[in-house]
Scaffold this motif. Sequence first.
Motif, PDB file in Angstrom:
ATOM      1  N   LEU A  28      -5.583  -4.611   8.166  1.00  0.00           N
ATOM      2  CA  LEU A  28      -5.936  -3.568   7.347  1.00  0.00           C
ATOM      3  C   LEU A  28      -4.624  -2.987   6.654  1.00  0.00           C
ATOM      4  O   LEU A  28      -4.597  -3.014   5.422  1.00  0.00           O
ATOM      5  N   GLY A  44      -3.710  -5.614   3.999  1.00  0.00           N
ATOM      6  CA  GLY A  44      -4.643  -5.240   2.904  1.00  0.00           C
ATOM      7  C   GLY A  44      -4.294  -4.085   1.895  1.00  0.00           C
ATOM      8  O   GLY A  44      -4.325  -4.226   0.674  1.00  0.00           O
ATOM      9  N   PHE A  45      -3.948  -2.878   2.643  1.00  0.00           N
ATOM     10  CA  PHE A  45      -3.465  -2.020   1.876  1.00  0.00           C
ATOM     11  C   PHE A  45      -2.286  -2.338   0.918  1.00  0.00           C
ATOM     12  O   PHE A  45      -2.338  -1.996  -0.258  1.00  0.00           O
ATOM     13  N   ALA A  99      -3.624  -4.091  -2.152  1.00  0.00           N
ATOM     14  CA  ALA A  99      -4.310  -3.412  -2.830  1.00  0.00           C
ATOM     15  C   ALA A  99      -3.823  -2.460  -3.740  1.00  0.00           C
ATOM     16  O   ALA A  99      -4.510  -2.116  -4.820  1.00  0.00           O
ATOM     17  N   MET A 135      -8.856  -8.428  -9.540  1.00  0.00           N
ATOM     18  CA  MET A 135      -8.078  -7.482  -8.909  1.00  0.00           C
ATOM     19  C   MET A 135      -6.644  -7.035  -9.503  1.00  0.00           C
ATOM     20  O   MET A 135      -6.026  -6.201  -9.756  1.00  0.00           O
ATOM     21  N   VAL A 137      -7.181   1.862  -4.484  1.00  0.00           N
ATOM     22  CA  VAL A 137      -7.833   1.388  -3.057  1.00  0.00           C
ATOM     23  C   VAL A 137      -9.295   1.057  -3.228  1.00  0.00           C
ATOM     24  O   VAL A 137     -10.041   0.142  -2.870  1.00  0.00           O
ATOM     25  N   LEU A 138      -9.947   2.254  -3.968  1.00  0.00           N
ATOM     26  CA  LEU A 138     -11.276   2.196  -4.052  1.00  0.00           C
ATOM     27  C   LEU A 138     -11.652   1.255  -5.010  1.00  0.00           C
ATOM     28  O   LEU A 138     -12.765   0.540  -4.691  1.00  0.00           O
ATOM     29  N   ILE A 153     -10.347  -1.766  -5.934  1.00  0.00           N
ATOM     30  CA  ILE A 153      -9.941  -3.023  -5.106  1.00  0.00           C
ATOM     31  C   ILE A 153     -11.169  -3.297  -3.943  1.00  0.00           C
ATOM     32  O   ILE A 153     -11.532  -4.279  -3.894  1.00  0.00           O
ATOM     33  N   ALA A 154     -11.348  -2.079  -3.299  1.00  0.00           N
ATOM     34  CA  ALA A 154     -12.430  -2.431  -2.349  1.00  0.00           C
ATOM     35  C   ALA A 154     -13.749  -2.788  -2.887  1.00  0.00           C
ATOM     36  O   ALA A 154     -14.324  -3.674  -2.522  1.00  0.00           O
ATOM     37  N   VAL A 155     -14.293  -2.076  -3.974  1.00  0.00           N
ATOM     38  CA  VAL A 155     -15.560  -2.508  -4.469  1.00  0.00           C
ATOM     39  C   VAL A 155     -15.409  -3.858  -5.206  1.00  0.00           C
ATOM     40  O   VAL A 155     -16.308  -4.726  -4.978  1.00  0.00           O
ATOM     41  N   GLU A 192     -13.450  -6.275  -3.972  1.00  0.00           N
ATOM     42  CA  GLU A 192     -13.493  -7.276  -2.598  1.00  0.00           C
ATOM     43  C   GLU A 192     -14.855  -7.326  -2.359  1.00  0.00           C
ATOM     44  O   GLU A 192     -15.255  -8.482  -1.909  1.00  0.00           O
ATOM     45  N   ALA A 193     -15.820  -6.104  -2.305  1.00  0.00           N
ATOM     46  CA  ALA A 193     -17.124  -6.363  -1.687  1.00  0.00           C
ATOM     47  C   ALA A 193     -17.936  -7.055  -2.726  1.00  0.00           C
ATOM     48  O   ALA A 193     -18.517  -8.211  -2.138  1.00  0.00           O
TER      49      ALA A 193
END
Lengths: 230, 262
Positions: A64, A67-68, A71, B195, B238-239, B241-243, B245-246
Motif C-alpha cells: 500500500l 502504491g501510494f 500513484a 495513469m 490517488v482517486l 489512479i485507483a479508478v 487501476e480498477a
Amino acid sequence: MDFSVIHGNLAYLLWGSWPDGPLGGAALTALLSIGSALASAALGLLLGVMLAMSCGRLKTALILGLGFFRAIPVLMLIFWTYFLLPIAFGIDVPGILSVMCALSLIGGAYLAHSVCAGIRGIGRGQWQAGLSLGFSRLNVLRYIVLPQALRMMLPSFINQWVSLIKDTSLAYIVGVGELSFLAAQVNSRTMVYPAEIFLFVGAIYFTLCSALDVMARQLGKRYRSATHSH
Amino acid sequence: MVLIVALQRQHRFFLWSPIMMFELLRPEYLFWLFKGFLLTLQIGLVVIPAATLLGFLATLAAGSAWRPVAWLATGLVAVLRNSPLLVQLFFWYFGAPALLPDAVREWLNITQSVSLPGGLSLPWPSYEFLCGVLGLTLYSAAFVSEEIRAGMQGVPRTQQHAAEALGMRPWQIFRYVIAPQALRIALPLLMGQYMNIVKNSSLTMAIGVMELSYASRQVETVSFKTFQAFGVATLLYVLIIAVLEAMALLVQHRLPVFGTRR
C-alpha cells in the motif's frame, strides 16, 4: 534560427554563476541526478528485499505504501517534501535536498518492485542449495541470490535513472537553479529566441538520457543472450 | 501567465501550528480545487485517446517498409521519450509561437470562440490549455507507441505464418490475427501509460494551466493551509489512479492472454 543567444549564455546554462556564486545549470542537474540515483537505488534495494522476504500484514502495508508513492505525481510529492521537511525537522532544508528526497522516494518505490521481481526470479534451488550449505537466510540473499538478481535488474535500474534525470527538471517549480530553471530565467531575460534556448536545453537532457538508454538496451541484450546460451 | 513558484518558506514556520493542521478548508477553496480536478480530468480525457491514436500511427510508421519514414518516426519517438516533459512544454509554449508566422500567432491569441453550424459557438480553449494538451499528447504518444510495439512483438511469428498459409490478406492478418492478441498483451502496459498521463498533467501548471496542482498551490498560497490544500489534491490524484487501476484489473480479467505464455 539564431543560436547566438546560447553562445552568450553557455557558461551560465552549464554551471550557473559558479565559481563566484552557487553551482547551477547542467552541473546542478547532474549532481541532483547522481544524488537521487544513489539514494533511490539504496531505498529500492532495501524496500525490494523487504517486499520479497516479508509476508502477512507487513507485506500489505509495504504494498500500500509503495502504491501510494507510485500513484501521486512527482510534482505533488515535491510540494510535500518542500513544505513538510522544514516543519518536521524545524530547520531550513535547502530546496535541492527536498527535491532529492522526493525523487528518491518515487524512484525507490518503483525500483522496489523490480528488485522484488528480480529476487523472485531466482529459482528455489538456489535458496535450498545455500541453506543446505549452512548459510543463514541473510547470507544466502547477500552472497547467492542478490548478485544474480542484480545483474538481471540492472536494465530496469538504468531505465528508472533515465526518468529520474528527466524528473530533476521539476525542481524548477520550487525555484532550484538547475538547468530548466536557468533556461526559463535566460528565456525571460532575453525574450528573443525561446525556441533556440529550449531546443538546446532539450538536447542536453537528450544526450544524458539516451546515453543511459542505449546502455540499458545493450545490457538487456547481453543478459538475454547470456541466459539463452546456458 | 507563467507561475514561478520561487517562494520563501520561512514565514510559514510562524504561521504553522498544530491547530491549523485540522482546520477545514473554506468551501470556496474546495471549489477551486474541484475546478482544478475537473480540468485535470478534461486533460486526461483529451490526451488519452489522442496519444493512443498518435502512438499507434507512430508504431506503424516506425515499422514502415519505406526507410526514411521509419527512421523519422523512430528518431522522433526517441527525442520525445528522452527529454523532460517540462522542457517540451516550455518549447511549445514559448518557443513554437516564435517559429510560427505572425498571422497564425495573432489568430491563436485573438480567437475566443469557434462557431459551429447552426448558430452554436464553443468557447475556444485557452492558449495555455492548447499548449499543455499538445505537449502532453506528443510526449505520451511516444511512450504509448513503445507499448504497442511491445504488444505486437509479443505475438508469436507463427501466427503470422499460419494466417498467410490460410490465404489471408495483410490487412486481414493485422485486423483478425495480430491486433486482437497484441492488444491483450499491450493493455496492462497501456493502462500504466494512461495513469502516467494523469500524473504528468500536473506539469502543465508550469505554463499556467489551472489544473489540480495549480489549484492546490493557489489555495495553499492564499489560505496558508498547506496540509489541507496538498492533502485534498493528493487524495484526488490517488482517486483517479485507483479508478484507472480498477479498470485495468477488470480489463485484464475480461481479456486473459491465451497462447502467449508457454
